[in-house]
Design an enzyme around this catalytic site. Structure first.
Site, PDB file in Angstrom:
ATOM      1  N   HIS A 119       0.681  -0.863  -0.203  1.00 44.11           N
ATOM      2  CA  HIS A 119      -0.621   0.338  -0.084  1.00 44.11           C
ATOM      3  C   HIS A 119       0.765   1.477  -0.395  1.00 44.11           C
ATOM      4  O   HIS A 119       1.720   1.166   1.081  1.00 44.11           O
ATOM      5  CB  HIS A 119      -1.105  -0.027   1.161  1.00 44.11           C
ATOM      6  CG  HIS A 119      -2.073   0.759   0.998  1.00 44.11           C
ATOM      7  ND1 HIS A 119      -1.573   2.275   2.096  1.00 44.11           N
ATOM      8  CD2 HIS A 119      -3.171   1.040   0.959  1.00 44.11           C
ATOM      9  CE1 HIS A 119      -2.391   2.914   2.275  1.00 44.11           C
ATOM     10  NE2 HIS A 119      -3.767   2.180   1.177  1.00 44.11           N
ATOM     11  N   ASP A 196       3.073  -4.496   7.760  1.00 42.41           N
ATOM     12  CA  ASP A 196       2.145  -4.019   7.859  1.00 42.41           C
ATOM     13  C   ASP A 196       0.600  -4.978   7.895  1.00 42.41           C
ATOM     14  O   ASP A 196       0.379  -5.006   6.699  1.00 42.41           O
ATOM     15  CB  ASP A 196       1.982  -2.892   5.983  1.00 42.41           C
ATOM     16  CG  ASP A 196       0.722  -2.322   5.755  1.00 42.41           C
ATOM     17  OD1 ASP A 196      -0.303  -2.019   6.908  1.00 42.41           O
ATOM     18  OD2 ASP A 196       0.988  -2.162   5.063  1.00 42.41           O
ATOM     19  N   GLN A 199      -5.134  -5.124   7.035  1.00 41.26           N
ATOM     20  CA  GLN A 199      -5.073  -5.884   6.376  1.00 41.26           C
ATOM     21  C   GLN A 199      -5.637  -7.081   7.297  1.00 41.26           C
ATOM     22  O   GLN A 199      -6.528  -7.610   7.662  1.00 41.26           O
ATOM     23  CB  GLN A 199      -5.340  -6.344   4.508  1.00 41.26           C
ATOM     24  CG  GLN A 199      -5.305  -5.375   3.616  1.00 41.26           C
ATOM     25  CD  GLN A 199      -6.558  -5.069   4.048  1.00 41.26           C
ATOM     26  OE1 GLN A 199      -7.400  -5.279   4.024  1.00 41.26           O
ATOM     27  NE2 GLN A 199      -7.036  -3.205   3.558  1.00 41.26           N
ATOM     28  N   LYS A 222     -10.719  -0.397  10.683  1.00 35.66           N
ATOM     29  CA  LYS A 222      -9.886  -1.928   9.772  1.00 35.66           C
ATOM     30  C   LYS A 222     -10.926  -2.958  10.641  1.00 35.66           C
ATOM     31  O   LYS A 222     -10.974  -4.121  10.798  1.00 35.66           O
ATOM     32  CB  LYS A 222      -9.239  -2.279   8.849  1.00 35.66           C
ATOM     33  CG  LYS A 222      -8.749  -1.180   8.137  1.00 35.66           C
ATOM     34  CD  LYS A 222      -8.257  -1.406   7.115  1.00 35.66           C
ATOM     35  CE  LYS A 222      -7.526  -0.640   6.451  1.00 35.66           C
ATOM     36  NZ  LYS A 222      -7.796   0.146   5.051  1.00 35.66           N
ATOM     37  N   CYS A 362      -4.708   2.769  -4.046  1.00 34.90           N
ATOM     38  CA  CYS A 362      -3.320   3.162  -3.497  1.00 34.90           C
ATOM     39  C   CYS A 362      -2.050   1.914  -2.925  1.00 34.90           C
ATOM     40  O   CYS A 362      -1.409   1.351  -2.204  1.00 34.90           O
ATOM     41  CB  CYS A 362      -3.564   3.924  -1.072  1.00 34.90           C
ATOM     42  SG  CYS A 362      -5.078   4.848  -1.347  1.00 34.90           S
TER      43      CYS A 362
HETATM   44  N1  PLP Z   1      -1.459  -0.726   4.756  1.00 34.14           N
HETATM   45  C1  PLP Z   1      -2.152  -1.422   3.967  1.00 34.14           C
HETATM   46  C2  PLP Z   1      -2.218  -2.372   3.653  1.00 34.14           C
HETATM   47  C3  PLP Z   1      -3.978  -0.363   3.776  1.00 34.14           C
HETATM   48  O1  PLP Z   1      -4.816  -1.096   3.095  1.00 34.14           O
HETATM   49  C4  PLP Z   1      -3.827   0.434   4.253  1.00 34.14           C
HETATM   50  C5  PLP Z   1      -5.758   0.515   4.164  1.00 34.14           C
HETATM   51  O2  PLP Z   1      -6.226   0.684   3.313  1.00 34.14           O
HETATM   52  C6  PLP Z   1      -3.765   1.383   4.701  1.00 34.14           C
HETATM   53  C7  PLP Z   1      -2.007   0.536   4.878  1.00 34.14           C
HETATM   54  C8  PLP Z   1      -3.543   2.360   5.102  1.00 34.14           C
HETATM   55  O3  PLP Z   1      -4.176   2.464   6.548  1.00 34.14           O
HETATM   56  P1  PLP Z   1      -4.149   3.687   7.235  1.00 34.14           P
HETATM   57  O4  PLP Z   1      -5.492   4.787   6.182  1.00 34.14           O
HETATM   58  O5  PLP Z   1      -5.878   3.765   7.929  1.00 34.14           O
HETATM   59  O6  PLP Z   1      -3.947   4.906   7.223  1.00 34.14           O
END
Ligand code: PLP
Length: 404
Positions: A119, A196, A199, A222, A362
């Site tokens: 992401h 990270d 998900q 999430k 993203c």
């Molecule tokens: N990393 C992953 C794999 C994600 O799916 C997301 C959000 O969709 C993020 C990071 C970013 O999360 P946030 O926007 O809640 O900071």
């Protein structure tokens, strides 16, 4: 008691208010669960005060509720200690914290290894660090179906590597990363491992100690909790080695005109008033989730996803992004219909009360690997039912009639 998606829906106030909604955008945001809603309401009505500052009873109650949330998050992650949990505003903030606090100690030529499936939250902060510090970024390549190619780790994780930052699960393909070989390669290179978890956390508790990671980041929204809060977990020794990122109230030992000393983690990383009510809601959601039987919940979502994949495959012009089989996969299904833009598809689906996301998610480097601009993504949670899949498929057939 056997799991029932219909009963589970009853724990989500928005779904009760929108009985016709087919919410299939859970990888973007899960719906707020009643446990979190009730905890936030209770806090706001009975104990709202700033934390870690006041000495009156209301403030002490708020302190206790906030620290309870930290214990609840530590339990969900099986952290070795409560002080390993830092509250942030979300995954993005947690990763940026590490990119600054750890990254600013790096020298030109030091390396950070990422995958091309990340992401943007786990991509752009490292590119920005490259601009600030002259580090080198190396990329773990992907297989044709978008999984990390673990046979080529050597190319990305070299002896100059100082940190490896990879996703626990892709927000586009749902592929879950096999972290063990990555943790071993990072350890062998003397590098830290940041995972990270944005998900993965929605699909049951995580054991950060077993993963072999040094840092683990996720967002509250999430995991069916409020927006505006997240967690950076750091192994005790890894967090203790980091300087602060943001300066301000709450993160200090002593401030004089000449210099400042800093508090120990986690406070060192929680400058300013934290997201108090949101953290309390997150703690309550995690406690509720921790008590569930995840084998049943995940089996339910996997059955629905398998059926969706099977029926989608029969649509003319349909292509999938990512692996089709559900082994080591979350119930996230990304696809394109030939000749129809993902945004147009989403609009037609919206008219069918189906909420899915379309676009690059993203994850543009991953889209580049697949050779597409974007895709439609249906992402399932245990409150989804066969009726949601039926509505999605009906909407797609309608879109094919209308838009082709
Ligand atoms: N990393 C992953 C794999 C994600 O799916 C997301 C959000 O969709 C993020 C990071 C970013 O999360 P946030 O926007 O809640 O900071």
């Amino acid at each position: 008691m056997k799991f029932s998606a219909h009963e589970w829906r009853g724990h989500f106030p928005l779904l009760a208010n929108h009985p016709r909604l087919h919410y299939l955008d859970n990888a973007a945001t899960g719906q707020l669960c009643a446990a979190a809603f009730d905890a936030v309401t209770h806090h706001e009505l009975t104990q709202r005060a700033n934390v870690l500052r006041g000495t009156y009873r209301l403030a002490e109650q708020a302190d206790e509720a906030y620290e309870k949330a930290r214990r609840q998050a530590a339990a969900y992650l099986n952290a070795a200690g409560v002080d390993e949990v830092v509250f942030t505003s979300g995954t993005t903030a947690a990763i940026n914290l590490v990119a600054h606090a750890f990254g600013d100690g790096l020298k030109p030529g030091d390396e950070v290894a990422l995958s091309l499936a990340e992401h943007h939250s786990n991509f752009v902060p490292w590119q920005m660090l490259r601009e600030r510090c002259g580090i080198v970024l190396r990329f773990i390549p992907l297989s044709a179906d978008g999984r990390l190619d673990l046979s080529r780790l050597d190319a990305a994780i070299t002896p100059r590597c100082r940190l490896v930052a990879v996703t626990h699960a892709s927000n586009v393909t749902g592929a879950v990363t096999d972290l063990a070989p990555i943790a071993a390669a990072a350890r062998a290179a003397g590098a830290r491992l940041l995972v990270d978890g944005a998900q993965r956390v929605q699909h049951g508790p995580v054991d950060v100690q077993a993963l072999g990671a040094d840092f683990y980041a996720f967002s509250g929204h999430k995991v069916f909790a409020p927006t505006g809060v997240g967690v950076l977990w750091g192994r005790g020794e890894a967090l203790a080695a980091l300087p602060p990122f943001l300066g301000g109230g709450g993160m200090i030992g002593r401030v004089t005109a000449a210099a400042t000393t800093y508090a120990a983690p986690p406070r060192r990383f929680e400058a300013g008033t934290p997201p108090i009510a949101q953290a309390i809601g997150l703690g309550a959601a995690l406690d509720w989730l921790r008590a569930l039987v995840w084998e049943e919940l995940n089996a339910h979502s996997a059955r629905l996803a398998q059926r969706l994949i099977g029926e989608l495959a029969a649509l003319p012009g349909l292509t999938f992004l990512g692996p089709r089989d559900l082994r080591a996969r979350l119930p996230i299904v990304a696809f394109n219909l030939a000749g129809i833009h993902p945004h147009d598809l989403c609009q037609v689906l919206d008219a069918h009360h189906v909420a899915v996301r379309g676009g690059h998610h993203c994850a543009q480097p991953l889209m580049d690997c697949f050779g597409v601009e974007g895709a439609v993504r249906a992402s399932l949670a245990p409150y989804n039912t066969g009726a949601d899949i039926d509505a999605l498929l009906e909407g797609l057939r309608d879109a094919q009639r209308k838009l082709k």
